[in-house]
Write a protein that holds these residues in place. Structure first.
Motif, PDB file in Angstrom:
ATOM      1  N   LEU A 193       0.820  -1.221   0.000  1.00 32.55           N
ATOM      2  CA  LEU A 193       0.000   0.000   0.000  1.00 32.55           C
ATOM      3  C   LEU A 193       0.851   1.266   0.000  1.00 32.55           C
ATOM      4  CD1 LEU A 193      -2.800  -1.177   2.436  1.00 32.55           C
ATOM      5  CD2 LEU A 193      -3.015  -0.743  -0.020  1.00 32.55           C
ATOM      6  N   ILE A 194       2.134   1.119  -0.316  1.00 36.71           N
ATOM      7  CA  ILE A 194       2.990   2.311  -0.419  1.00 36.71           C
ATOM      8  C   ILE A 194       2.521   3.219  -1.558  1.00 36.71           C
ATOM      9  CG2 ILE A 194       5.298   3.105  -1.090  1.00 36.71           C
ATOM     10  CD1 ILE A 194       6.467   0.799   0.505  1.00 36.71           C
ATOM     11  N   GLU A 195       2.232   2.629  -2.719  1.00 35.07           N
ATOM     12  CA  GLU A 195       1.922   3.429  -3.910  1.00 35.07           C
ATOM     13  C   GLU A 195       0.773   4.405  -3.698  1.00 35.07           C
ATOM     14  OE1 GLU A 195       2.018   2.409  -8.565  1.00 35.07           O
ATOM     15  OE2 GLU A 195       0.357   1.473  -7.503  1.00 35.07           O
ATOM     16  N   TYR A 214       3.152   7.463   8.412  1.00 38.48           N
ATOM     17  CA  TYR A 214       3.018   6.169   7.740  1.00 38.48           C
ATOM     18  C   TYR A 214       4.231   5.302   8.053  1.00 38.48           C
ATOM     19  CZ  TYR A 214      -0.912   8.084   5.161  1.00 38.48           C
ATOM     20  OH  TYR A 214      -2.141   8.636   4.842  1.00 38.48           O
ATOM     21  N   PHE A 215       3.967   4.024   8.242  1.00 42.02           N
ATOM     22  CA  PHE A 215       5.009   3.036   8.564  1.00 42.02           C
ATOM     23  C   PHE A 215       4.634   1.771   7.799  1.00 42.02           C
ATOM     24  CE2 PHE A 215       8.141   1.649  11.918  1.00 42.02           C
ATOM     25  CZ  PHE A 215       8.208   0.317  11.569  1.00 42.02           C
ATOM     26  N   HIS A 216       5.431   1.435   6.769  1.00 34.71           N
ATOM     27  CA  HIS A 216       5.087   0.293   5.926  1.00 34.71           C
ATOM     28  C   HIS A 216       5.953  -0.919   6.264  1.00 34.71           C
ATOM     29  CE1 HIS A 216       3.039   3.467   3.589  1.00 34.71           C
ATOM     30  NE2 HIS A 216       2.233   2.472   3.271  1.00 34.71           N
ATOM     31  N   LEU A 217       5.277  -2.029   6.482  1.00 31.69           N
ATOM     32  CA  LEU A 217       5.913  -3.284   6.879  1.00 31.69           C
ATOM     33  C   LEU A 217       6.256  -4.132   5.657  1.00 31.69           C
ATOM     34  CD1 LEU A 217       3.286  -4.170   9.624  1.00 31.69           C
ATOM     35  CD2 LEU A 217       5.591  -3.282  10.056  1.00 31.69           C
ATOM     36  N   PRO A 218       7.260  -5.014   5.777  1.00 31.10           N
ATOM     37  CA  PRO A 218       7.576  -5.902   4.656  1.00 31.10           C
ATOM     38  C   PRO A 218       6.443  -6.897   4.398  1.00 31.10           C
ATOM     39  CG  PRO A 218       8.816  -6.535   6.614  1.00 31.10           C
ATOM     40  CD  PRO A 218       8.153  -5.234   6.933  1.00 31.10           C
ATOM     41  N   LEU A 219       6.278  -7.246   3.134  1.00 31.07           N
ATOM     42  CA  LEU A 219       5.284  -8.242   2.751  1.00 31.07           C
ATOM     43  C   LEU A 219       5.859  -9.638   2.913  1.00 31.07           C
ATOM     44  CD1 LEU A 219       3.939  -6.638  -0.551  1.00 31.07           C
ATOM     45  CD2 LEU A 219       2.990  -6.438   1.751  1.00 31.07           C
ATOM     46  N   ALA A 220       5.011 -10.567   3.237  1.00 29.34           N
ATOM     47  CA  ALA A 220       5.414 -11.971   3.325  1.00 29.34           C
ATOM     48  C   ALA A 220       5.215 -12.631   1.972  1.00 29.34           C
ATOM     49  CB  ALA A 220       4.602 -12.689   4.397  1.00 29.34           C
ATOM     50  N   LEU A 221       6.277 -13.245   1.464  1.00 30.41           N
ATOM     51  CA  LEU A 221       6.216 -13.960   0.193  1.00 30.41           C
ATOM     52  C   LEU A 221       6.278 -15.462   0.439  1.00 30.41           C
ATOM     53  CD1 LEU A 221       8.756 -11.895  -1.984  1.00 30.41           C
ATOM     54  CD2 LEU A 221       6.293 -11.519  -1.701  1.00 30.41           C
ATOM     55  N   ASP A 224       7.698 -19.605  -3.441  1.00 25.46           N
ATOM     56  CA  ASP A 224       7.763 -19.444  -4.898  1.00 25.46           C
ATOM     57  C   ASP A 224       7.790 -17.982  -5.321  1.00 25.46           C
ATOM     58  OD1 ASP A 224       5.191 -18.637  -4.396  1.00 25.46           O
ATOM     59  OD2 ASP A 224       4.214 -20.238  -5.524  1.00 25.46           O
ATOM     60  N   GLY A 225       7.875 -17.061  -4.340  1.00 26.84           N
ATOM     61  CA  GLY A 225       8.032 -15.645  -4.639  1.00 26.84           C
ATOM     62  C   GLY A 225       6.756 -14.848  -4.782  1.00 26.84           C
ATOM     63  N   ASN A 226       5.608 -15.452  -4.575  1.00 22.65           N
ATOM     64  CA  ASN A 226       4.344 -14.729  -4.671  1.00 22.65           C
ATOM     65  C   ASN A 226       3.945 -14.150  -3.316  1.00 22.65           C
ATOM     66  OD1 ASN A 226       3.699 -15.192  -7.458  1.00 22.65           O
ATOM     67  ND2 ASN A 226       3.200 -17.314  -6.927  1.00 22.65           N
ATOM     68  N   LYS A 227       3.337 -12.970  -3.341  1.00 22.11           N
ATOM     69  CA  LYS A 227       2.853 -12.356  -2.113  1.00 22.11           C
ATOM     70  C   LYS A 227       1.746 -13.215  -1.515  1.00 22.11           C
ATOM     71  CE  LYS A 227      -0.239  -9.091  -1.980  1.00 22.11           C
ATOM     72  NZ  LYS A 227      -1.012  -7.825  -2.056  1.00 22.11           N
ATOM     73  N   LEU A 228       1.818 -13.409  -0.205  1.00 29.26           N
ATOM     74  CA  LEU A 228       0.715 -14.096   0.461  1.00 29.26           C
ATOM     75  C   LEU A 228      -0.497 -13.170   0.438  1.00 29.26           C
ATOM     76  CD1 LEU A 228       2.314 -15.722   3.637  1.00 29.26           C
ATOM     77  CD2 LEU A 228       1.901 -16.736   1.395  1.00 29.26           C
ATOM     78  N   GLN A 285      13.423  -4.350   3.950  1.00 29.30           N
ATOM     79  CA  GLN A 285      13.098  -4.853   2.616  1.00 29.30           C
ATOM     80  C   GLN A 285      11.580  -4.749   2.394  1.00 29.30           C
ATOM     81  OE1 GLN A 285      14.961  -6.403   4.958  1.00 29.30           O
ATOM     82  NE2 GLN A 285      16.161  -8.074   4.055  1.00 29.30           N
ATOM     83  N   PRO A 286      11.158  -4.450   1.156  1.00 30.03           N
ATOM     84  CA  PRO A 286       9.720  -4.372   0.895  1.00 30.03           C
ATOM     85  C   PRO A 286       9.012  -5.713   0.976  1.00 30.03           C
ATOM     86  CG  PRO A 286      10.962  -4.134  -1.141  1.00 30.03           C
ATOM     87  CD  PRO A 286      11.961  -4.091  -0.026  1.00 30.03           C
ATOM     88  N   ALA A 287       9.773  -6.814   0.871  1.00 24.04           N
ATOM     89  CA  ALA A 287       9.161  -8.146   0.932  1.00 24.04           C
ATOM     90  C   ALA A 287      10.206  -9.150   1.412  1.00 24.04           C
ATOM     91  CB  ALA A 287       8.624  -8.563  -0.434  1.00 24.04           C
ATOM     92  N   LEU A 288       9.732 -10.183   2.111  1.00 23.78           N
ATOM     93  CA  LEU A 288      10.605 -11.234   2.623  1.00 23.78           C
ATOM     94  C   LEU A 288       9.997 -12.591   2.314  1.00 23.78           C
ATOM     95  CD1 LEU A 288      11.410  -9.803   6.185  1.00 23.78           C
ATOM     96  CD2 LEU A 288      12.947  -9.861   4.228  1.00 23.78           C
TER      97      LEU A 288
END
Length: 299
Positions: A193-195, A214-221, A224-228, A285-288
């Motif tokens: 939701l950064i954008e 605003y405080f943005h947390l990393p996404l869980a992947l 296989d690299g897809n966002k949960l 990182q934006p995603a982990l």
């Protein structure tokens, strides 16, 4: 932070909570509680075609089962139509929005960014979406975790939709109105939701309201690299044994766990996590990618 801190978790009832949802809920909960603030829950149910029957109730039940107890009453966006209509009316009276008859196909053919074709045509409201007349775009903002974040200039300066052609209120309108109404001081949410943040800040300023931090947390992947996500069919959080899932979520957020946490109660683990919460340790990182297996099939 002051003792007037107000944070929130605002899921849409388009499916059950999954591990990625838990990260957003837990991160916002720990940030609020560690600042001796209020943590509110809002159900963003303004898009009926995407909603799943019973999901809202299951979301609330899951939060409670994982020990994430909120303050006050749950706010349902479906009950906030009058507030959204009033703001739309005020914007139109101030000539800060206009009716647009352009279709998605037309916009895609012109490069995917709306070219303000209808901005000065004074079109009627029938079969029209409503777009914000964006006079002062916001091109960057200071995220309290990730630092200065810059947006694509074309995206940031687009006259975006605030009321859809099908009569539904747009996310960016509703979220700003409700965050202001509920007195949010900081929005802790996922990096997906950064954008839209620059658009929301622009709307705050246009309405003359002070925007929250605003405080943005990393996404869980997934491995296989897809966002949960619900769209990617992430499995619902299990309700048979929440303790190890909660511990993994705490670790995902970069926090340490107490010794022998396996023997702790859910309440004790959360109390420890609040006391030892250090937002600077949250990965930037934006995603982990999740490398640990879930024996109970949570991912």
């Amino acid at each position: 932070m002051t003792n007037h801190y107000v944070g929130r978790f605002a899921p849409s009832p388009s499916g059950d909570l999954h591990f990625g949802s838990l990260i957003a809920a837990l991160g916002s909960f720990l940030q609020a509680r560690s600042n001796h603030g209020n943590w509110l829950v809002r159900i963003e149910d303004i898009d009926p075609p995407r909603e799943v029957a019973g999901a809202a109730a299951r979301i609330l039940n899951t939060l409670e089962y994982y020990g994430l107890h909120w303050d006050g009453e749950v706010l349902y966006q479906s009950q906030r139509s009058d507030a959204y209509k009033q703001v739309l009316h005020d914007l139109y009276q101030r000539d800060l929005c206009y009716y647009c008859h352009c279709s998605r196909t037309q916009i895609q053919h012109s490069g995917g960014i709306y070219d303000r074709h209808c901005r000065n045509l004074n079109l009627p409201p029938e079969e029209a979406s409503t777009r914000l007349r964006l006079l002062q775009p916001v091109y960057s903002f200071e995220d309290r975790h990730l630092g200065k974040l810059c947006a694509d200039s074309a995206f940031a300066s687009e006259d975006f939709i605030i009321h859809r052609k099908d009569g539904l209120f747009a996310y960016n309108l509703a979220v700003v109105i409700d965050d202001h109404f509920q007195g949010m001081t900081e929005i802790v949410r996922g990096a997906d939701l950064i954008e839209p943040t620059v658009r929301q800040i622009a709307l705050y300023r246009l309405l003359g309201w002070h925007e929250p931090d605003y405080f943005h947390l990393p996404l869980a992947l997934s491995p296989d690299g897809n966002k949960l996500s619900k769209q990617n069919h992430a499995r619902p959080l299990p309700l048979d044994n929440p303790l190890p899932i909660l511990a993994k979520a705490i670790a995902f957020l970069g926090q340490s766990l107490p010794e022998s946490w396996q023997d702790a109660s859910l309440e004790a683990l959360l109390t420890w996590a609040v006391k030892h919460w250090d937002s600077t340790r949250v990965p930037k990182q934006p995603a982990l990618t999740l490398h640990f297996p879930f024996s109970n099939g949570a991912v």
